[in-house]
Scaffold this active site. Structure first.
Site, PDB file in Angstrom:
ATOM      1  N   ASP A 166       0.871  -1.177   0.000  1.00 54.16           N
ATOM      2  CA  ASP A 166       0.000   0.000   0.000  1.00 54.16           C
ATOM      3  C   ASP A 166       0.906   1.224   0.000  1.00 54.16           C
ATOM      4  O   ASP A 166       2.142   1.109  -0.121  1.00 54.16           O
ATOM      5  CB  ASP A 166      -1.007  -0.027   1.166  1.00 54.16           C
ATOM      6  CG  ASP A 166      -0.397   0.366   2.516  1.00 54.16           C
ATOM      7  OD1 ASP A 166       0.849   0.496   2.616  1.00 54.16           O
ATOM      8  OD2 ASP A 166      -1.167   0.543   3.481  1.00 54.16           O
ATOM      9  N   HIS A 167       0.317   2.412   0.160  1.00 57.35           N
ATOM     10  CA  HIS A 167       1.109   3.649   0.108  1.00 57.35           C
ATOM     11  C   HIS A 167       2.140   3.717   1.237  1.00 57.35           C
ATOM     12  O   HIS A 167       3.208   4.295   1.058  1.00 57.35           O
ATOM     13  CB  HIS A 167       0.178   4.862   0.172  1.00 57.35           C
ATOM     14  CG  HIS A 167      -0.747   4.839   1.354  1.00 57.35           C
ATOM     15  ND1 HIS A 167      -1.816   3.964   1.428  1.00 57.35           N
ATOM     16  CD2 HIS A 167      -0.752   5.551   2.506  1.00 57.35           C
ATOM     17  CE1 HIS A 167      -2.454   4.155   2.579  1.00 57.35           C
ATOM     18  NE2 HIS A 167      -1.825   5.106   3.256  1.00 57.35           N
TER      19      HIS A 167
ATOM     20  N   CYS B 218       3.253  -2.641   4.053  1.00 55.62           N
ATOM     21  CA  CYS B 218       2.345  -1.540   4.374  1.00 55.62           C
ATOM     22  C   CYS B 218       3.053  -0.645   5.391  1.00 55.62           C
ATOM     23  O   CYS B 218       4.282  -0.747   5.527  1.00 55.62           O
ATOM     24  CB  CYS B 218       0.967  -2.033   4.851  1.00 55.62           C
ATOM     25  SG  CYS B 218       0.896  -2.815   6.462  1.00 55.62           S
ATOM     26  N   GLY B 219       2.342   0.219   6.068  1.00 60.12           N
ATOM     27  CA  GLY B 219       3.015   1.150   6.981  1.00 60.12           C
ATOM     28  C   GLY B 219       3.744   0.430   8.104  1.00 60.12           C
ATOM     29  O   GLY B 219       4.908   0.699   8.393  1.00 60.12           O
ATOM     30  N   THR B 220       3.037  -0.499   8.727  1.00 56.98           N
ATOM     31  CA  THR B 220       3.644  -1.286   9.806  1.00 56.98           C
ATOM     32  C   THR B 220       3.985  -2.704   9.380  1.00 56.98           C
ATOM     33  O   THR B 220       4.758  -3.385  10.058  1.00 56.98           O
ATOM     34  CB  THR B 220       2.646  -1.412  10.979  1.00 56.98           C
ATOM     35  OG1 THR B 220       1.449  -2.011  10.469  1.00 56.98           O
ATOM     36  CG2 THR B 220       2.333  -0.061  11.599  1.00 56.98           C
ATOM     37  N   GLY B 221       3.361  -3.171   8.325  1.00 58.41           N
ATOM     38  CA  GLY B 221       3.477  -4.577   7.924  1.00 58.41           C
ATOM     39  C   GLY B 221       2.448  -5.445   8.632  1.00 58.41           C
ATOM     40  O   GLY B 221       2.334  -6.636   8.349  1.00 58.41           O
ATOM     41  N   ILE B 222       1.687  -4.846   9.532  1.00 59.45           N
ATOM     42  CA  ILE B 222       0.764  -5.644  10.348  1.00 59.45           C
ATOM     43  C   ILE B 222      -0.592  -5.856   9.660  1.00 59.45           C
ATOM     44  O   ILE B 222      -1.073  -6.988   9.534  1.00 59.45           O
ATOM     45  CB  ILE B 222       0.565  -4.998  11.737  1.00 59.45           C
ATOM     46  CG1 ILE B 222       1.891  -4.964  12.504  1.00 59.45           C
ATOM     47  CG2 ILE B 222      -0.469  -5.784  12.543  1.00 59.45           C
ATOM     48  CD1 ILE B 222       1.846  -4.152  13.804  1.00 59.45           C
ATOM     49  N   GLY B 223      -1.201  -4.770   9.198  1.00 59.41           N
ATOM     50  CA  GLY B 223      -2.532  -4.895   8.586  1.00 59.41           C
ATOM     51  C   GLY B 223      -2.512  -5.813   7.379  1.00 59.41           C
ATOM     52  O   GLY B 223      -3.389  -6.679   7.205  1.00 59.41           O
TER      53      GLY B 223
ATOM     54  N   HIS C 249      10.943 -22.403  10.317  1.00 61.99           N
ATOM     55  CA  HIS C 249      10.035 -23.027  11.296  1.00 61.99           C
ATOM     56  C   HIS C 249       8.561 -22.960  10.899  1.00 61.99           C
ATOM     57  O   HIS C 249       7.825 -23.911  11.117  1.00 61.99           O
ATOM     58  CB  HIS C 249      10.168 -22.353  12.667  1.00 61.99           C
ATOM     59  CG  HIS C 249      11.498 -22.575  13.311  1.00 61.99           C
ATOM     60  ND1 HIS C 249      11.717 -22.359  14.654  1.00 61.99           N
ATOM     61  CD2 HIS C 249      12.689 -22.977  12.806  1.00 61.99           C
ATOM     62  CE1 HIS C 249      12.984 -22.625  14.947  1.00 61.99           C
ATOM     63  NE2 HIS C 249      13.606 -22.983  13.832  1.00 61.99           N
TER      64      HIS C 249
ATOM     65  N   ARG D 146       9.965 -31.729  13.122  1.00 60.59           N
ATOM     66  CA  ARG D 146       8.971 -31.381  14.160  1.00 60.59           C
ATOM     67  C   ARG D 146       8.138 -30.160  13.753  1.00 60.59           C
ATOM     68  O   ARG D 146       6.995 -30.001  14.187  1.00 60.59           O
ATOM     69  CB  ARG D 146       9.655 -31.133  15.507  1.00 60.59           C
ATOM     70  CG  ARG D 146      10.537 -29.898  15.560  1.00 60.59           C
ATOM     71  CD  ARG D 146      11.308 -29.786  16.869  1.00 60.59           C
ATOM     72  NE  ARG D 146      12.043 -28.528  16.987  1.00 60.59           N
ATOM     73  CZ  ARG D 146      13.194 -28.258  16.393  1.00 60.59           C
ATOM     74  NH1 ARG D 146      13.764 -29.169  15.612  1.00 60.59           N
ATOM     75  NH2 ARG D 146      13.801 -27.093  16.556  1.00 60.59           N
ATOM     76  N   HIS D 147       8.724 -29.331  12.895  1.00 61.36           N
ATOM     77  CA  HIS D 147       7.990 -28.131  12.468  1.00 61.36           C
ATOM     78  C   HIS D 147       6.807 -28.492  11.559  1.00 61.36           C
ATOM     79  O   HIS D 147       5.809 -27.798  11.539  1.00 61.36           O
ATOM     80  CB  HIS D 147       8.926 -27.150  11.772  1.00 61.36           C
ATOM     81  CG  HIS D 147      10.054 -26.711  12.656  1.00 61.36           C
ATOM     82  ND1 HIS D 147       9.847 -25.983  13.795  1.00 61.36           N
ATOM     83  CD2 HIS D 147      11.385 -26.952  12.586  1.00 61.36           C
ATOM     84  CE1 HIS D 147      11.014 -25.765  14.395  1.00 61.36           C
ATOM     85  NE2 HIS D 147      11.964 -26.349  13.672  1.00 61.36           N
TER      86      HIS D 147
HETATM   87  C1  RB5 Z   1      -2.126   3.148   6.273  1.00 59.52           C
HETATM   88  O1  RB5 Z   1      -2.170   4.434   6.797  1.00 59.52           O
HETATM   89  C2  RB5 Z   1      -1.700   2.164   7.353  1.00 59.52           C
HETATM   90  O2  RB5 Z   1      -2.749   1.967   8.238  1.00 59.52           O
HETATM   91  C3  RB5 Z   1      -1.257   0.864   6.735  1.00 59.52           C
HETATM   92  O3  RB5 Z   1      -0.215   1.094   5.851  1.00 59.52           O
HETATM   93  C4  RB5 Z   1      -0.739  -0.182   7.699  1.00 59.52           C
HETATM   94  O4  RB5 Z   1       0.204   0.336   8.571  1.00 59.52           O
HETATM   95  C5  RB5 Z   1      -1.748  -0.990   8.374  1.00 59.52           C
HETATM   96  O5  RB5 Z   1      -1.442  -1.924   9.152  1.00 59.52           O
END
Ligand code: RB5
Length: 147
Positions: free
Chosen positions: A8-9, A65-70, A98, A132-133
């Site tokens: 994403d951006h 993405c911004g954090t890689g989490i979403g 693993h 085991r993995h």
């Molecule tokens: C976008 O602003 C941000 O929410 C997205 O890139 C990401 O960090 C979500 O987890």
């Protein structure tokens, strides 16, 4: 090996480093977007890459993405996808070895382009250890199939 890339951006800033790493390894890639820093929705790119991995169009994926989490959460909703959120080299190796991760995600607002390049190389050159993995991966698949 063909690698699918989706961003994403917020993750767009890391794309050149990921592409550089893939090219240096001699692998091919498909860039599923986004193609600018204009605001967009990370689940759209997670889905494109996750489906490409699931169908076999690509062998592995890199999501940004911004954090890689979403984008990681979204990708893991697709059956058969095991996306690891990675911020360091140890995790990059461990999630391939693993967790048999077929995708990793990184965050453009938390990981430098230099580190993203190194993480990409480590992930793409590490094989699943099995043993085991495999038993644990089978349990993950069972959860996926039953819920
Ligand atoms: C976008 O602003 C941000 O929410 C997205 O890139 C990401 O960090 C979500 O987890």
């Amino acid at each position: 090996m063909v690698i699918g890339i989706g961003a994403d951006h917020g993750g767009y800033v890391l794309k050149p480093s990921v592409i550089k790493a893939i090219e240096q390894l001699g692998f091919d890639y498909i860039d599923y977007g986004t193609y600018s820093e204009d605001s967009c929705d990370y689940p759209d790119y997670a889905l494109k890459v996750a489906n490409a991995v699931k169908s076999g169009e690509v062998d592995r994926g890199i999501l940004l993405c911004g954090t890689g989490i979403g984008i990681c959460i979204a990708a893991n909703k697709v059956k058969g996808v095991r996306c690891g959120h990675v911020t360091d080299l140890f995790s990059a190796k461990a999630t391939a070895e693993h967790n048999d991760a077929n995708i990793i995600s990184m965050g453009g607002r938390i990981t430098s382009p230099e580190l993203a390049e190194q993480i990409t190389k480590v992930f793409l050159t590490t094989e699943f250890a099995g043993g085991r993995h495999q038993r644990r991966i089978d349990k993950i698949t069972e959860i996926e199939n039953n819920n």
